[in-house]
Motif scaffolding. Structure first.
Motif, PDB file in Angstrom:
ATOM      1  N   ARG A 143      22.098   3.946 -47.763  1.00 25.82           N
ATOM      2  CA  ARG A 143      21.941   5.315 -47.291  1.00 25.82           C
ATOM      3  C   ARG A 143      22.724   5.422 -45.983  1.00 25.82           C
ATOM      4  O   ARG A 143      22.727   4.488 -45.182  1.00 25.82           O
ATOM      5  N   ASP A 146      23.181   7.085 -42.358  1.00 26.26           N
ATOM      6  CA  ASP A 146      22.409   7.768 -41.321  1.00 26.26           C
ATOM      7  C   ASP A 146      23.164   7.618 -40.014  1.00 26.26           C
ATOM      8  O   ASP A 146      22.891   6.718 -39.232  1.00 26.26           O
ATOM      9  N   ILE A 175      22.752  12.565 -42.785  1.00 26.74           N
ATOM     10  CA  ILE A 175      21.516  11.803 -42.914  1.00 26.74           C
ATOM     11  C   ILE A 175      21.080  11.806 -44.368  1.00 26.74           C
ATOM     12  O   ILE A 175      20.944  12.859 -44.982  1.00 26.74           O
ATOM     13  N   GLY A 176      20.874  10.637 -44.893  1.00 29.57           N
ATOM     14  CA  GLY A 176      20.335  10.511 -46.228  1.00 29.57           C
ATOM     15  C   GLY A 176      21.346  10.493 -47.356  1.00 29.57           C
ATOM     16  O   GLY A 176      20.973  10.374 -48.511  1.00 29.57           O
TER      17      GLY A 176
END
Length: 135
Positions: free
Chosen positions: A100, A102, A107-108
């Protein structure tokens, strides 16, 4: 619970101390190419650049390894192994590593690295040589 007792990032189901911690923290040698690959994944997940460089074959090892702090590794799936056992001198491990991003702005966002890694065993020690990126 200490970090030593937490589940290992490689997804084996064992604790870090029973699994990859034996190699990263305790200095033991991985007995198979798959064990080394799992411990190297854990090295990326925990940002253990010293371990990653130490387990990289000198012929392909970079002088410096800078990891992307925005990449948060969260799952490893071993797809297939070919040789790389305790009596072999070479082997390959195909895997998919999920991450992921970030970085404070993105983000994400999720991604995956699909690789078939090549390993050799020299003087009883498994080393990562290189990998072919897949899907």
């Amino acid at each position: 619970m200490s970090e030593h007792d937490d589940r290992c990032p490689c997804g084996s189901g064992e604790t870090y101390g029973e699994c990859c911690g034996r190699y990263l923290a305790a200095g033991r040698r991985a007995p198979t190419a798959e064990a080394l690959m799992r411990s190297r994944y854990t090295g990326f997940a925990t940002r253990a650049t010293h371990y990653l460089l130490a387990t990289w074959h000198p012929s392909t090892r970079p002088e410096v390894l800078e990891l992307d702090d925005a990449m948060v590794w969260h799952r490893l799936d071993v797809v297939r192994t070919d040789a790389g056992g305790p009596w072999d001198d070479a082997g390959t491990v195909e895997f998919v590593a999920h991450y992921r991003l970030d970085d404070g702005t993105v983000i994400g966002q999720r991604g995956r690295l699909h690789e078939t890694s090549r390993f050799v065993r020299e003087d009883g020690r498994w080393l990562y040589v290189d990998g072919g990126i897949g899907l």
